[in-house]
Design an enzyme around this catalytic site. Structure first.
Site, PDB file in Angstrom:
ATOM      1  N   HIS A  77      -2.555  -4.186   6.473  1.00 43.65           N
ATOM      2  CA  HIS A  77      -3.052  -3.653   5.375  1.00 43.65           C
ATOM      3  C   HIS A  77      -1.913  -2.325   5.414  1.00 43.65           C
ATOM      4  O   HIS A  77      -1.395  -1.724   6.473  1.00 43.65           O
ATOM      5  CB  HIS A  77      -4.457  -3.356   5.943  1.00 43.65           C
ATOM      6  CG  HIS A  77      -4.608  -2.279   7.304  1.00 43.65           C
ATOM      7  ND1 HIS A  77      -4.658  -1.272   7.258  1.00 43.65           N
ATOM      8  CD2 HIS A  77      -4.906  -2.438   8.192  1.00 43.65           C
ATOM      9  CE1 HIS A  77      -5.144  -0.425   7.847  1.00 43.65           C
ATOM     10  NE2 HIS A  77      -5.494  -1.502   8.971  1.00 43.65           N
ATOM     11  N   ASP A  79      -2.942   0.892   3.956  1.00 49.45           N
ATOM     12  CA  ASP A  79      -4.066   1.906   3.414  1.00 49.45           C
ATOM     13  C   ASP A  79      -4.283   2.401   4.666  1.00 49.45           C
ATOM     14  O   ASP A  79      -3.855   1.667   6.255  1.00 49.45           O
ATOM     15  CB  ASP A  79      -5.386   2.061   3.176  1.00 49.45           C
ATOM     16  CG  ASP A  79      -6.360   0.864   4.378  1.00 49.45           C
ATOM     17  OD1 ASP A  79      -5.811  -0.065   3.888  1.00 49.45           O
ATOM     18  OD2 ASP A  79      -7.082   0.690   4.681  1.00 49.45           O
ATOM     19  N   GLU A 174      -8.560  -2.100   3.864  1.00 49.03           N
ATOM     20  CA  GLU A 174      -9.117  -2.234   5.150  1.00 49.03           C
ATOM     21  C   GLU A 174     -10.218  -1.655   6.049  1.00 49.03           C
ATOM     22  O   GLU A 174     -11.085  -1.501   6.740  1.00 49.03           O
ATOM     23  CB  GLU A 174      -7.999  -2.776   6.246  1.00 49.03           C
ATOM     24  CG  GLU A 174      -8.626  -3.259   7.582  1.00 49.03           C
ATOM     25  CD  GLU A 174      -8.733  -2.776   8.178  1.00 49.03           C
ATOM     26  OE1 GLU A 174      -9.022  -3.487  10.090  1.00 49.03           O
ATOM     27  OE2 GLU A 174      -8.643  -1.589   8.400  1.00 49.03           O
TER      28      GLU A 174
HETATM   29 ZN   LIG Z   1      -5.998  -1.703  11.104  1.00 47.34          ZN
END
Ligand SMILES: [Zn+2]
Length: 406
Positions: A77, A79, A174
């Protein structure tokens, strides 16, 4: 370009997620990084690079063998946690670290001491990477992103490594629990996948909590407090009594670890007329969530009876223990163990006291355990990783591609 070079570039992009935003991705910086990644993957020769309007990047490392073998997926992920600043991250590489305290320059109270962190103490002589004290580092999960891009580069540079199709996905948001929301499992087309979003070298996670969230509402009766005698029923007092009766020495996050579940009141919306307590239910055995719900309902019903309030309940499913799915595909976990061993490491398996995108993806039809990426002290200004951890994770990814070819 090394995995460390890539990591140092990615962490400079502010991709902090924002749960108050309803857009997807929740913040524009995530798209900025995704566009950079898409360009980098295309430059490397990765095929089918697509970035959709919701910020999901998918791509393909084509097979090097003629045989038809199932496709494997690598997921990370982009973010970072909303709990910490993620703007202006200034990574610092402490080359050949000698074991001395690492004082972060922007905040002299932020000190990494080997004595406090055994995992750090084990990395003397390694190149440790930290932030500068004001922000998180973002190894969660830019370590995973850098590992996957570097594995792609290595596989493309070595067509003699036999492997089937490897699919790549970089997902947004996430950290605010939305990473799986718009993940198109059918389009991804992998038989199984691995998130690279874990801690120390060798770690492999394939069990997560099962999770529900409950709302317990006490309905009272409000009237002017000066003239309330015999009439007012205070829902706040009822809710306080209820919270006080929840178990403390067991079934609480403060007093449990390992495989113990908990019942956790974490938010309250309070007024005399109506007070709602939000309660997290967590256990590794899904059936026990029902017992936790019954316990909460019984305690609240007792309090309602004593206080003259009315208790109302709603229960919402959040995610389920990925093991329920992964037990049906033991080879997916076994191949990860083998890939870790072939990197010269011992698999270290532990339950996740939380959920990952993999928990949800597993139930969406994509069995997805979690593999280490060298993340330490995540969601903290003391977050760190090391070049050596990142390189080990790249090896594991390359091994996985080969092992999946059988
Ligand atoms: Zn993570």
């Amino acid at each position: 370009m090394t995995v460390l070079d890539r990591f140092l570039r990615y962490v400079r992009v502010d991709t902090r997620a924002d749960e108050r935003s309803s857009s997807c991705p929740s913040t524009p910086g995530q798209l900025v990084l995704q566009e950079q990644l898409a360009a980098e993957l295309r430059d490397l020769g990765v095929a089918d690079v697509t970035l959709d309007e919701h910020g999901y990047l998918m791509a393909t490392i084509p097979a090097t063998i003629g045989r038809d073998v199932p496709a494997v997926g690598f997921i990370a992920h982009v973010d970072t946690s909303p709990e910490m600043p993620g703007d202006g991250v200034t990574p610092i590489v402490h080359r050949d670290w000698d074991g001395r305290d690492i004082v972060l320059p922007d905040d002299p109270t932020a000190v990494l001491r080997a004595a406090d962190y055994p995992e750090l103490a084990a990395q003397i002589g390694h190149d440790i990477v930290t932030a500068s004290g004001r922000t998180l580092l973002g190894a969660d999960d830019k370590a995973g992103v850098a590992v996957i891009v570097s594995a792609a580069a290595e596989l493309l540079a070595h067509p003699e490594i036999p492997h089937g199709v490897v699919r790549i996905a970089f997902t947004p948001d996430e950290e605010i629990g939305r990473g799986a929301n718009r993940f198109d499992v059918a389009r991804f087309g992998a038989a199984g996948a691995y998130t690279f979003d874990g801690g120390s070298v060798g770690e492999l996670e394939f069990e997560s909590f099962s999770a529900d969230v409950m709302q317990v509402t006490f309905v009272g009766f409000n009237t002017h407090p000066g003239y309330a005698k015999g009439q007012m029923i205070n829902a706040i007092k009822a809710a306080a009594r209820f919270v006080d009766r929840l178990p403390g020495d067991r079934l609480s996050p403060e007093t449990t670890g390992g495989y113990d579940g908990y019942v956790h009141p974490y938010q309250m919306d309070a007024s005399v007329d109506r007070t709602t307590v939000r309660v997290l239910l967590r256990d590794f055995v899904t059936a026990r969530l029902r017992e936790q719900q019954q316990l909460v309902e019984a305690l609240a019903a007792d309090v309602a009876g004593e206080t003259g309030t009315r208790a109302e309940f709603t229960v919402q499913e959040q995610y389920r223990n990925m093991r329920e799915v992964l037990d049906r595909y033991p080879e997916i976990v076994e191949r990860a163990r083998e890939a870790i061993r072939q990197a010269g490491l011992t698999p270290r398996e532990k339950p996740i006291r939380g959920g990952t995108d993999g928990s949800r993806l597993s139930f969406m039809g994509l069995p997805t355990p979690n593999v280490f990426a060298g993340e330490h002290n995540f969601h903290s200004r003391l977050e760190w990783t090391s070049r050596q951890d990142l390189e080990k994770a790249v090896q594991v990814a390359v091994n996985l591609a080969r092992i999946w070819a059988g």
